[in-house]
Motif scaffolding. Structure first.
Motif, PDB file in Angstrom:
ATOM      1  N   VAL A  70      14.186   1.654   3.168  1.00 38.84           N
ATOM      2  CA  VAL A  70      13.701   2.008   1.834  1.00 38.84           C
ATOM      3  C   VAL A  70      12.625   3.094   1.934  1.00 38.84           C
ATOM      4  CG1 VAL A  70      12.606   1.126  -0.270  1.00 38.84           C
ATOM      5  CG2 VAL A  70      14.223  -0.312   0.995  1.00 38.84           C
ATOM      6  N   MET A  71      11.748   2.988   2.929  1.00 37.78           N
ATOM      7  CA  MET A  71      10.730   4.018   3.176  1.00 37.78           C
ATOM      8  C   MET A  71      10.458   4.087   4.665  1.00 37.78           C
ATOM      9  SD  MET A  71       6.765   4.480   1.810  1.00 37.78           S
ATOM     10  CE  MET A  71       7.160   4.017   0.130  1.00 37.78           C
ATOM     11  N   ARG A  72      10.506   5.317   5.213  1.00 38.69           N
ATOM     12  CA  ARG A  72      10.244   5.535   6.629  1.00 38.69           C
ATOM     13  C   ARG A  72       8.921   6.254   6.822  1.00 38.69           C
ATOM     14  NH1 ARG A  72      13.123   9.113   8.959  1.00 38.69           N
ATOM     15  NH2 ARG A  72      14.609   9.991   7.493  1.00 38.69           N
ATOM     16  N   LEU A  73       8.373   6.171   8.040  1.00 43.34           N
ATOM     17  CA  LEU A  73       7.105   6.832   8.319  1.00 43.34           C
ATOM     18  C   LEU A  73       7.224   8.342   8.164  1.00 43.34           C
ATOM     19  CD1 LEU A  73       4.153   6.390   9.145  1.00 43.34           C
ATOM     20  CD2 LEU A  73       4.870   6.704  11.534  1.00 43.34           C
ATOM     21  N   LYS A  79       0.829  -1.206   0.000  1.00 43.83           N
ATOM     22  CA  LYS A  79       0.000   0.000   0.000  1.00 43.83           C
ATOM     23  C   LYS A  79       0.865   1.258   0.000  1.00 43.83           C
ATOM     24  CE  LYS A  79      -4.120  -1.933   2.248  1.00 43.83           C
ATOM     25  NZ  LYS A  79      -4.970  -1.924   3.471  1.00 43.83           N
ATOM     26  N   ALA A  80       1.940   1.236   0.782  1.00 45.19           N
ATOM     27  CA  ALA A  80       2.828   2.401   0.841  1.00 45.19           C
ATOM     28  C   ALA A  80       3.490   2.645  -0.510  1.00 45.19           C
ATOM     29  CB  ALA A  80       3.885   2.192   1.924  1.00 45.19           C
ATOM     30  N   LEU A  81       3.918   1.576  -1.170  1.00 44.04           N
ATOM     31  CA  LEU A  81       4.546   1.735  -2.480  1.00 44.04           C
ATOM     32  C   LEU A  81       3.526   2.215  -3.511  1.00 44.04           C
ATOM     33  CD1 LEU A  81       7.109   1.450  -4.158  1.00 44.04           C
ATOM     34  CD2 LEU A  81       6.500  -0.948  -4.566  1.00 44.04           C
ATOM     35  N   LYS A  96      -3.069   8.275   4.375  1.00 42.74           N
ATOM     36  CA  LYS A  96      -3.812   8.453   5.633  1.00 42.74           C
ATOM     37  C   LYS A  96      -4.149   7.102   6.250  1.00 42.74           C
ATOM     38  CE  LYS A  96      -5.708  11.397   8.534  1.00 42.74           C
ATOM     39  NZ  LYS A  96      -6.181  10.546   9.621  1.00 42.74           N
ATOM     40  N   GLU A  97      -4.515   6.135   5.434  1.00 46.84           N
ATOM     41  CA  GLU A  97      -4.804   4.798   5.946  1.00 46.84           C
ATOM     42  C   GLU A  97      -3.564   4.190   6.608  1.00 46.84           C
ATOM     43  OE1 GLU A  97      -6.258   0.363   4.394  1.00 46.84           O
ATOM     44  OE2 GLU A  97      -6.094   2.025   2.967  1.00 46.84           O
ATOM     45  N   ILE A  98      -2.413   4.377   5.970  1.00 43.62           N
ATOM     46  CA  ILE A  98      -1.155   3.859   6.518  1.00 43.62           C
ATOM     47  C   ILE A  98      -0.835   4.543   7.846  1.00 43.62           C
ATOM     48  CG2 ILE A  98       1.342   3.770   6.130  1.00 43.62           C
ATOM     49  CD1 ILE A  98       0.549   3.589   3.059  1.00 43.62           C
TER      50      ILE A  98
END
Length: 620
Positions: free
Chosen positions: A457-460, A232-234, A264-266
């Motif tokens: 790779v991806m942070r909050l 979902k983030a990607l 927003k869901e994440i």
């Protein structure tokens, strides 16, 4: 084992394990080298899937033979993007130098290596999905395997979109199965430029992966595997890039609302692979310490690392970062590449309210050369960092400055730690450097520069800022400010502390977030929150915050390119850098051309494809 070279550089064949860099992805094992019957079962499929996951360590092949092929994007995101100099010596890695100085062409080997890495991973993932189909009932949970392969394939195709634009070849499982040389194309009939965009195909793969992947892996303990939240983030990030301005030639369309809803869901409900809700780490610096950075709650997509193995590098580590480790003695062992630029360091300057200084390029660089003992036989030039002028405290987590403690090594960098001061400037990268307390427990004792710190790779924090960007695009400036300020408030929770025998003056953190002054800092720091944002300043605030928070994490060039400001920003960078310390005056003989909003598709790929691939319109 004897190999056979395929006719096309896009040939995607059934291979296992990890291939090297260079032209290894052009090679396949002779038919029958490994029996399909041996692999088309749960154990065999997991073995092949592991070969796909191997790409998640951030690179394909050896880091020193061609560091351009990495997910870390130290070359494209940071060096081309003005956060870092190439470093090392002037004559080392000439193709990297051409990227650094904006004199590259479509024949650049780093550009080709990135392409090769992407399609090597596409091959591995298609191979996994093809073998699942052939395994039939012998595969106990085919959807779970396919979902993981789709996520990894999408992650790397997104790298392709970011780097070369969205008009790159997409190879489906069916096309992979039909031929070792899939007859795919990136342009429509009669067109001589790349114009078939793959946004929607990667979108479809990610949606399918979301439906197939679990929310976490706490029941199995296999925390390095993909989850639906990662997918979902990607997908949300894909939507953001799909919506971004670029220069009108990347097949973009408005998907801000879809991106905003997913982000927003994440933020509200997302959990990591251990089943814990995403949250910002308590302090910025703990994210880059192996003992605290792996499961702080902030990692949305991480490459997991281990201490296993007796090879030169521990399993899974992002070996590209080794290139930036200090050369020479403790904490050395590296090669002295990847040095922060003066422009990047100056961008951490703050105003009286602790907000990013608007005029950071109009003042001298924060590290200067100073003539001492002038007119005597002891006359010499010293390099001195300005630690008095207040900066955002994140600067000394990211950058090693003279006079500031170097992690826990009980010392401070000096010019002897820099392989070539004239070529790389006066700074060293710091986020990825090994700490003394990591030796043994978090690194191979015989490899002083190894570290098991996960590759983020991806942070909050990235998710917060991308969500804020979507809010800005929809005119919701209050919410955008709220999430930018959340990131800034975390930056006030810690700072690099003074150390006896190293710190020369009494410095403080001027914490305007919490209304207090904290003594015992290694330099003067100041951080504050935005009180209002609107259409006139919100995007500028967002851009500056992304650079401060994500600096030296491979994102800046990609941000500038998609925002459509890359030529303006990089030409301002060139002007400043040529006036700064470190012999940079003669480096930039070229300006940054506005056509370079994507990198060119490698000329070798276009020639080999014999008409099936066309060049990006900007590079015709």
């Amino acid at each position: 084992m004897k190999k056979a070279i395929l006719y096309s550089a896009m040939a995607l064949a059934t291979t296992l394990g990890m291939s090297g860099c260079g032209d290894d992805f052009l090679l396949i094992d002779p038919a029958g080298a490994v029996s399909e019957a041996t692999l088309t079962n749960d154990q065999g499929i997991d073995f092949v899937l592991t070969g796909a996951y191997a790409s998640m360590n951030g690179m394909i092949g050896s880091p020193w033979s061609n560091p351009g092929n990495s997910l870390s994007n130290i070359v494209f995101g940071d060096v081309v993007g003005a956060d870092a100099n190439k470093g090392s010596t002037a004559g080392d890695q000439s193709d990297w130098t051409m990227l650094e100085t904006y004199s590259f062409t479509s024949a650049n080997s780093y550009i080709s290596a990135k392409w090769g890495a992407i399609y090597e991973v596409v091959k591995r993932c298609n191979n996994v999905m093809s073998m699942v189909q052939k395994g039939g009932d012998a595969i106990s949970n085919p959807d779970l395997i396919i979902g993981q392969a789709q996520f990894i394939k999408s992650l790397w195709l997104f790298e392709g979109i970011k780097t070369y634009g969205a008009a790159i070849p997409y190879v489906s499982v069916e096309e992979y199965q039909e031929s070792v040389d899939p007859q795919v194309t990136n342009h429509s009939e009669g067109s001589d430029v790349a114009d078939i965009y793959i946004w929607n195909k990667v979108e479809a793969d990610l949606k399918d992966a979301i439906s197939k992947l679990p929310t976490d892996w706490k029941s199995t303990g296999e925390y390095g595997r993909a989850t639906s939240w990662m997918a979902k983030a990607l997908l949300a990030k894909l939507y953001l890039y799909w919506s971004s301005p670029y220069n009108g030639t990347n097949g973009t369309a408005n998907h801000y609302s879809e991106a905003k809803a997913l982000f927003k869901e994440i933020i509200d409900n997302g959990i990591d692979a251990k089943g814990n809700k995403y949250k910002l780490a308590d302090t910025y610096e703990e994210l880059f310490h192996a003992a605290t950075g792996d499961w702080s709650g902030e990692s949305v997509i991480d490459c997991q690392t281990t201490l296993d193995g007796s090879n030169q590098l521990p399993n899974g580590v992002n070996a590209n970062y080794y290139l930036g480790f200090v050369s020479g003695d403790n904490p050395g062992g590296g090669w002295g590449f990847y040095q922060p630029t003066s422009d990047f360091v100056n961008s951490f300057l703050v105003d009286a309210d602790g907000l990013p200084a608007a005029d950071y390029q109009s003042v001298p660089a924060l590290t200067l050369t100073k003539l001492v003992n002038e007119g005597t036989e002891d006359e010499k030039t010293e390099v001195v960092s300005d630690l008095d002028t207040p900066t955002d405290p994140r600067v000394d987590v990211t950058v090693a400055r003279f006079g500031v403690p170097m992690l826990d090594w009980g010392s401070t960098p000096d010019a002897t730690w820099i392989r070539s001061f004239a070529n790389g400037g006066p700074y060293l990268s710091k986020k990825q450097q090994i700490r003394r307390d990591e030796r043994g427990a978090y690194s191979l004792t015989n490899i002083p520069i190894s570290s098991t710190l996960n590759f983020h790779v991806m942070r909050l924090a990235d998710v917060y800022l991308m969500y804020a960007e979507c809010c800005i695009q929809e005119g919701d400036y209050a919410t955008a400010m709220e999430y930018i300020n959340k990131v800034r408030a975390r930056a006030a929770n810690g700072f690099i502390a003074a150390e006896d025998g190293i710190t020369k003056k009494a410095y403080t953190l001027d914490d305007k977030v919490n209304g207090k002054t904290v003594a015992g800092a290694a330099a003067n720091y100041r951080i504050g929150l935005y009180k209002s944002l609107d259409a006139s300043n919100a995007m500028t605030a967002l851009m500056r915050e992304r650079r401060a928070e994500l600096g030296m994490e491979g994102s800046h060039w990609y941000d500038l390119a998609r925002w459509g400001v890359i030529a303006d920003e990089l030409n301002k960078f060139i002007k400043f850098e040529m006036s700064s310390t470190g012999g940079q005056k003669t480096k930039y003989v070229f300006g940054y051309d506005s056509k370079m909003v994507t990198f060119p598709i490698p000329e070798s790929e276009i020639q080999t494809a014999e008409g099936r691939f066309a060049q990006n319109v900007n590079w015709k």
